[in-house]
Scaffold this motif. Structure first.
Motif, mmCIF file in Angstrom:
data_model
loop_
_atom_site.group_PDB
_atom_site.id
_atom_site.type_symbol
_atom_site.label_atom_id
_atom_site.label_comp_id
_atom_site.label_asym_id
_atom_site.label_seq_id
_atom_site.Cartn_x
_atom_site.Cartn_y
_atom_site.Cartn_z
ATOM 1 N N ASN A 1 0.826 -1.217 0.000
ATOM 2 C CA ASN A 1 0.000 0.000 0.000
ATOM 3 C C ASN A 1 0.858 1.265 0.000
ATOM 4 N N LEU A 2 2.027 1.217 0.592
ATOM 5 C CA LEU A 2 2.920 2.380 0.606
ATOM 6 C C LEU A 2 3.676 2.497 -0.714
ATOM 7 N N LEU A 3 4.005 1.373 -1.320
ATOM 8 C CA LEU A 3 4.718 1.387 -2.599
ATOM 9 C C LEU A 3 3.924 2.138 -3.668
ATOM 10 N N LYS A 4 2.601 2.033 -3.609
ATOM 11 C CA LYS A 4 1.741 2.714 -4.597
ATOM 12 C C LYS A 4 1.889 4.234 -4.552
ATOM 13 N N LEU A 5 2.298 4.776 -3.420
ATOM 14 C CA LEU A 5 2.405 6.223 -3.248
ATOM 15 C C LEU A 5 3.740 6.789 -3.722
ATOM 16 N N ILE A 6 4.740 5.932 -3.883
ATOM 17 C CA ILE A 6 6.094 6.383 -4.180
ATOM 18 C C ILE A 6 6.300 6.503 -5.687
ATOM 19 N N PRO A 7 6.893 7.623 -6.130
ATOM 20 C CA PRO A 7 7.129 7.779 -7.575
ATOM 21 C C PRO A 7 8.076 6.701 -8.105
ATOM 22 N N PRO A 8 7.726 6.071 -9.215
ATOM 23 C CA PRO A 8 8.569 4.988 -9.736
ATOM 24 C C PRO A 8 9.804 5.517 -10.472
ATOM 25 N N ASN A 9 10.803 4.669 -10.549
ATOM 26 C CA ASN A 9 11.985 4.893 -11.400
ATOM 27 C C ASN A 9 12.793 6.143 -11.078
ATOM 28 N N ARG A 10 12.819 6.532 -9.814
ATOM 29 C CA ARG A 10 13.726 7.613 -9.429
ATOM 30 C C ARG A 10 14.074 7.487 -7.950
ATOM 31 N N LEU A 11 15.218 8.025 -7.589
ATOM 32 C CA LEU A 11 15.670 7.985 -6.207
ATOM 33 C C LEU A 11 14.935 9.043 -5.395
ATOM 34 N N LEU A 12 14.753 8.757 -4.114
ATOM 35 C CA LEU A 12 14.045 9.678 -3.236
ATOM 36 C C LEU A 12 15.037 10.523 -2.442
ATOM 37 N N THR A 13 14.671 11.765 -2.203
ATOM 38 C CA THR A 13 15.468 12.600 -1.319
ATOM 39 C C THR A 13 15.174 12.192 0.128
ATOM 40 N N GLU A 14 15.998 12.655 1.033
ATOM 41 C CA GLU A 14 15.759 12.335 2.440
ATOM 42 C C GLU A 14 14.402 12.859 2.897
ATOM 43 N N ALA A 15 14.058 14.061 2.485
ATOM 44 C CA ALA A 15 12.759 14.627 2.867
ATOM 45 C C ALA A 15 11.606 13.758 2.345
ATOM 46 N N GLU A 16 11.746 13.237 1.135
ATOM 47 C CA GLU A 16 10.686 12.399 0.562
ATOM 48 C C GLU A 16 10.555 11.086 1.316
ATOM 49 N N TRP A 17 11.677 10.360 1.509
ATOM 50 C CA TRP A 17 11.514 9.060 2.161
ATOM 51 C C TRP A 17 11.069 9.204 3.609
ATOM 52 N N ARG A 18 11.477 10.269 4.256
ATOM 53 C CA ARG A 18 10.981 10.509 5.628
ATOM 54 C C ARG A 18 9.478 10.800 5.613
ATOM 55 N N SER A 19 8.998 11.512 4.590
ATOM 56 C CA SER A 19 7.568 11.841 4.513
ATOM 57 C C SER A 19 6.705 10.593 4.332
ATOM 58 N N TYR A 20 7.290 9.509 3.826
ATOM 59 C CA TYR A 20 6.558 8.245 3.683
ATOM 60 C C TYR A 20 6.643 7.383 4.938
ATOM 61 N N GLY A 21 7.298 7.884 5.966
ATOM 62 C CA GLY A 21 7.349 7.164 7.235
ATOM 63 C C GLY A 21 8.588 6.326 7.445
ATOM 64 N N ILE A 22 9.553 6.386 6.543
ATOM 65 C CA ILE A 22 10.802 5.648 6.734
ATOM 66 C C ILE A 22 11.618 6.391 7.778
ATOM 67 N N GLN A 23 12.063 5.658 8.794
ATOM 68 C CA GLN A 23 12.770 6.265 9.916
ATOM 69 C C GLN A 23 14.180 5.698 10.022
ATOM 70 N N GLN A 24 15.159 6.572 9.853
ATOM 71 C CA GLN A 24 16.560 6.199 9.985
ATOM 72 C C GLN A 24 17.309 7.405 10.545
ATOM 73 N N SER A 25 18.489 7.154 11.080
ATOM 74 C CA SER A 25 19.309 8.265 11.545
ATOM 75 C C SER A 25 19.804 9.064 10.339
ATOM 76 N N LYS A 26 20.396 10.211 10.611
ATOM 77 C CA LYS A 26 20.836 11.109 9.532
ATOM 78 C C LYS A 26 21.986 10.500 8.734
ATOM 79 N N GLY A 27 22.071 10.945 7.475
ATOM 80 C CA GLY A 27 23.180 10.545 6.623
ATOM 81 C C GLY A 27 22.877 9.446 5.627
#
Length: 95
Positions: free
Chosen positions: A45-71
């Motif tokens: 269900n989350l994959l459907k929201l992500i733009p295909p065929n391009r890399l995500l910026t940190e702001a984008e992947w965080r906005s989808y709920g992915i949680q990781q430390s900085k860097g």
């Protein structure tokens, strides 16, 4: 009616985001001499929201709920498995 709908969305939005983040799976870290790596497995269900065929910026992947430390950087796409995001970050140099 629209006002009521907005209020419902305001209340439910954080709940939906919490459900999505609970379904995200994180790999253990693995290393080479330059980077540490990990991959993140997204629920369908989350994959459907992500733009295909391009890399995500940190702001984008965080906005989808992915949680990781900085860097961490989304550095590669593996087309046969678009639900797996590949991340890396430089190893800290020891002084």
């Amino acid at each position: 009616f629209l006002r009521e709908k907005r209020q419902v969305v305001k209340k439910i939005g954080p709940i939906i985001k919490l459900m999505q983040t609970q379904q995200i799976k994180y790999s253990e870290k693995y290393f080479d001499c330059v980077y540490e790596y990990r991959h993140v497995i997204l629920p369908p269900n989350l994959l459907k929201l992500i733009p295909p065929n391009r890399l995500l910026t940190e702001a984008e992947w965080r906005s989808y709920g992915i949680q990781q430390s900085k860097g961490w950087i989304h550095y590669s796409i593996h087309p046969p498995e678009p639900h797996i995001l590949l991340f890396r970050r430089e190893l800290k140099k020891k002084l």
